[in-house]
Design a protein around this motif. Sequence first.
Motif, PDB file in Angstrom:
ATOM      1  N   ASN A  96       8.200  -1.662   6.166  1.00 54.52           N
ATOM      2  CA  ASN A  96       9.144  -2.448   5.388  1.00 54.52           C
ATOM      3  C   ASN A  96      10.427  -2.600   6.206  1.00 54.52           C
ATOM      4  O   ASN A  96      11.337  -1.785   6.104  1.00 54.52           O
ATOM      5  CB  ASN A  96       9.449  -1.672   4.098  1.00 54.52           C
ATOM      6  CG  ASN A  96       9.151  -2.446   2.864  1.00 54.52           C
ATOM      7  OD1 ASN A  96       9.093  -3.666   2.881  1.00 54.52           O
ATOM      8  ND2 ASN A  96       8.985  -1.742   1.774  1.00 54.52           N
ATOM      9  N   ASN A  97      10.496  -3.640   7.011  1.00 56.97           N
ATOM     10  CA  ASN A  97      11.608  -3.791   7.930  1.00 56.97           C
ATOM     11  C   ASN A  97      12.515  -4.985   7.623  1.00 56.97           C
ATOM     12  O   ASN A  97      13.627  -5.047   8.137  1.00 56.97           O
ATOM     13  CB  ASN A  97      11.067  -3.919   9.365  1.00 56.97           C
ATOM     14  CG  ASN A  97      12.169  -4.021  10.370  1.00 56.97           C
ATOM     15  OD1 ASN A  97      12.905  -3.077  10.603  1.00 56.97           O
ATOM     16  ND2 ASN A  97      12.312  -5.191  10.980  1.00 56.97           N
ATOM     17  N   ALA A 132       2.198  -2.743  -2.073  1.00 53.79           N
ATOM     18  CA  ALA A 132       1.368  -2.012  -1.107  1.00 53.79           C
ATOM     19  C   ALA A 132       0.724  -0.796  -1.760  1.00 53.79           C
ATOM     20  O   ALA A 132      -0.465  -0.521  -1.542  1.00 53.79           O
ATOM     21  CB  ALA A 132       2.205  -1.589   0.090  1.00 53.79           C
ATOM     22  N   THR A 133       1.483  -0.090  -2.565  1.00 47.90           N
ATOM     23  CA  THR A 133       0.940   1.091  -3.243  1.00 47.90           C
ATOM     24  C   THR A 133      -0.209   0.703  -4.154  1.00 47.90           C
ATOM     25  O   THR A 133      -1.245   1.384  -4.194  1.00 47.90           O
ATOM     26  CB  THR A 133       2.048   1.801  -4.046  1.00 47.90           C
ATOM     27  OG1 THR A 133       3.080   2.194  -3.139  1.00 47.90           O
ATOM     28  CG2 THR A 133       1.515   3.022  -4.756  1.00 47.90           C
ATOM     29  N   ARG A 134      -0.052  -0.382  -4.865  1.00 45.50           N
ATOM     30  CA  ARG A 134      -1.124  -0.854  -5.751  1.00 45.50           C
ATOM     31  C   ARG A 134      -2.396  -1.140  -4.950  1.00 45.50           C
ATOM     32  O   ARG A 134      -3.494  -0.727  -5.329  1.00 45.50           O
ATOM     33  CB  ARG A 134      -0.641  -2.100  -6.512  1.00 45.50           C
ATOM     34  CG  ARG A 134      -1.471  -2.510  -7.670  1.00 45.50           C
ATOM     35  CD  ARG A 134      -0.829  -3.562  -8.583  1.00 45.50           C
ATOM     36  NE  ARG A 134       0.277  -4.348  -8.057  1.00 45.50           N
ATOM     37  CZ  ARG A 134       1.568  -4.094  -8.302  1.00 45.50           C
ATOM     38  NH1 ARG A 134       1.919  -3.053  -9.022  1.00 45.50           N
ATOM     39  NH2 ARG A 134       2.510  -4.883  -7.810  1.00 45.50           N
ATOM     40  N   LEU A 146       0.269   4.803   4.414  1.00 43.77           N
ATOM     41  CA  LEU A 146       1.626   5.182   4.789  1.00 43.77           C
ATOM     42  C   LEU A 146       2.580   4.026   4.516  1.00 43.77           C
ATOM     43  O   LEU A 146       2.239   2.872   4.776  1.00 43.77           O
ATOM     44  CB  LEU A 146       1.692   5.514   6.283  1.00 43.77           C
ATOM     45  CG  LEU A 146       0.792   6.630   6.776  1.00 43.77           C
ATOM     46  CD1 LEU A 146       0.788   6.661   8.305  1.00 43.77           C
ATOM     47  CD2 LEU A 146       1.245   7.958   6.227  1.00 43.77           C
ATOM     48  N   ILE A 147       3.755   4.346   4.018  1.00 46.58           N
ATOM     49  CA  ILE A 147       4.797   3.341   3.804  1.00 46.58           C
ATOM     50  C   ILE A 147       6.047   3.809   4.529  1.00 46.58           C
ATOM     51  O   ILE A 147       6.535   4.913   4.286  1.00 46.58           O
ATOM     52  CB  ILE A 147       5.084   3.122   2.304  1.00 46.58           C
ATOM     53  CG1 ILE A 147       3.848   2.558   1.615  1.00 46.58           C
ATOM     54  CG2 ILE A 147       6.299   2.214   2.118  1.00 46.58           C
ATOM     55  CD1 ILE A 147       3.980   2.419   0.111  1.00 46.58           C
ATOM     56  N   PHE A 148       6.520   2.956   5.434  1.00 44.66           N
ATOM     57  CA  PHE A 148       7.747   3.227   6.161  1.00 44.66           C
ATOM     58  C   PHE A 148       8.805   2.238   5.678  1.00 44.66           C
ATOM     59  O   PHE A 148       8.712   1.044   5.963  1.00 44.66           O
ATOM     60  CB  PHE A 148       7.550   3.047   7.676  1.00 44.66           C
ATOM     61  CG  PHE A 148       6.587   4.020   8.279  1.00 44.66           C
ATOM     62  CD1 PHE A 148       6.997   5.297   8.629  1.00 44.66           C
ATOM     63  CD2 PHE A 148       5.271   3.660   8.485  1.00 44.66           C
ATOM     64  CE1 PHE A 148       6.108   6.201   9.178  1.00 44.66           C
ATOM     65  CE2 PHE A 148       4.371   4.551   9.033  1.00 44.66           C
ATOM     66  CZ  PHE A 148       4.781   5.828   9.386  1.00 44.66           C
ATOM     67  N   CYS A 182       6.318  10.609  -6.148  1.00 45.07           N
ATOM     68  CA  CYS A 182       5.243  10.217  -7.069  1.00 45.07           C
ATOM     69  C   CYS A 182       4.111   9.522  -6.338  1.00 45.07           C
ATOM     70  O   CYS A 182       2.941   9.712  -6.658  1.00 45.07           O
ATOM     71  CB  CYS A 182       5.754   9.376  -8.222  1.00 45.07           C
ATOM     72  SG  CYS A 182       6.504   7.831  -7.772  1.00 45.07           S
ATOM     73  N   ALA A 183       4.403   8.735  -5.311  1.00 43.11           N
ATOM     74  CA  ALA A 183       3.349   8.041  -4.591  1.00 43.11           C
ATOM     75  C   ALA A 183       2.498   8.998  -3.773  1.00 43.11           C
ATOM     76  O   ALA A 183       1.287   8.845  -3.684  1.00 43.11           O
ATOM     77  CB  ALA A 183       3.949   6.980  -3.668  1.00 43.11           C
ATOM     78  N   SER A 184       3.132  10.030  -3.191  1.00 42.09           N
ATOM     79  CA  SER A 184       2.374  10.933  -2.321  1.00 42.09           C
ATOM     80  C   SER A 184       1.377  11.780  -3.091  1.00 42.09           C
ATOM     81  O   SER A 184       0.384  12.225  -2.523  1.00 42.09           O
ATOM     82  CB  SER A 184       3.326  11.815  -1.524  1.00 42.09           C
ATOM     83  OG  SER A 184       4.029  12.682  -2.381  1.00 42.09           O
ATOM     84  N   SER A 185       1.586  11.972  -4.367  1.00 45.02           N
ATOM     85  CA  SER A 185       0.625  12.771  -5.126  1.00 45.02           C
ATOM     86  C   SER A 185      -0.700  12.027  -5.286  1.00 45.02           C
ATOM     87  O   SER A 185      -1.699  12.610  -5.668  1.00 45.02           O
ATOM     88  CB  SER A 185       1.193  13.128  -6.506  1.00 45.02           C
ATOM     89  OG  SER A 185       1.366  11.962  -7.280  1.00 45.02           O
ATOM     90  N   ASN A 186      -0.696  10.745  -4.963  1.00 47.86           N
ATOM     91  CA  ASN A 186      -1.913   9.942  -5.035  1.00 47.86           C
ATOM     92  C   ASN A 186      -2.344   9.481  -3.643  1.00 47.86           C
ATOM     93  O   ASN A 186      -2.927   8.419  -3.493  1.00 47.86           O
ATOM     94  CB  ASN A 186      -1.698   8.726  -5.948  1.00 47.86           C
ATOM     95  CG  ASN A 186      -1.607   9.141  -7.392  1.00 47.86           C
ATOM     96  OD1 ASN A 186      -2.543   9.727  -7.922  1.00 47.86           O
ATOM     97  ND2 ASN A 186      -0.478   8.871  -8.020  1.00 47.86           N
ATOM     98  N   ARG A 187      -2.027  10.235  -2.614  1.00 49.51           N
ATOM     99  CA  ARG A 187      -2.411   9.979  -1.224  1.00 49.51           C
ATOM    100  C   ARG A 187      -1.749   8.728  -0.637  1.00 49.51           C
ATOM    101  O   ARG A 187      -2.254   8.171   0.327  1.00 49.51           O
ATOM    102  CB  ARG A 187      -3.925   9.917  -1.030  1.00 49.51           C
ATOM    103  CG  ARG A 187      -4.625  11.207  -1.224  1.00 49.51           C
ATOM    104  CD  ARG A 187      -4.371  12.219  -0.144  1.00 49.51           C
ATOM    105  NE  ARG A 187      -4.801  11.743   1.170  1.00 49.51           N
ATOM    106  CZ  ARG A 187      -4.248  12.147   2.288  1.00 49.51           C
ATOM    107  NH1 ARG A 187      -3.239  12.981   2.271  1.00 49.51           N
ATOM    108  NH2 ARG A 187      -4.681  11.711   3.452  1.00 49.51           N
TER     109      ARG A 187
END
Length: 189
Positions: A96-97, A132-134, A146-148, A182-187
């Motif tokens: 995300n730049n 992206a998470t969805r 991964l989200i940067f 919260c996102a990392s708990s779902n990989r």
Amino acid sequence: MNPVNTKPYQLPADATWFITGCSSGIARAIAELVASKPGHRLIATARNLSSLSYLAESDAILKLALDVTLPAAVDQAFKAAADHFGDSFHLDVLVNNAGYELAGDTEAVTEEEMHEQLETNFFGTVRMATNATRVMRQSKDHRGGLIFNISSLAGVAAFPGQAFYHASKFAVEGWSESFSTCASSNRVV
């Protein structure tokens, strides 16, 4: 509160990358690197499509014009990626730049300019990350991703003449910290 995922993430050999703001700078360098990796796929975006001409024409590369301030444009970019890559579409990395710096006398900034700064640097980041998470969570193989969210020193320290830029980057920092728990708990890390 969800705990932070501490499991190491292995980037797959056929990783798909979605990178915003690829016209210059760090996103351009990352896009060039990804494009050189056999097996990797790239969705490269910029406001002006012609600024992506440095990327080769390839089935593994999708170049899109994208204005992250427009929710419909963000949705359309994800749809275009799914259409381009078909049933094999998965998303492994979002960089995300997209963003810019608004500088000058704070009192001279117009309502439109201040809103545009936050729309691009903060709300655009949020729109991209939630989409992206969805996609990552709906992946058939549930491999995560991964989200940067690219920020800057301006997200942790403030200097004169950049009040709205700082506001946007402080918002990115705070939102990203909360979202990652919260996102990392779902990989999705």
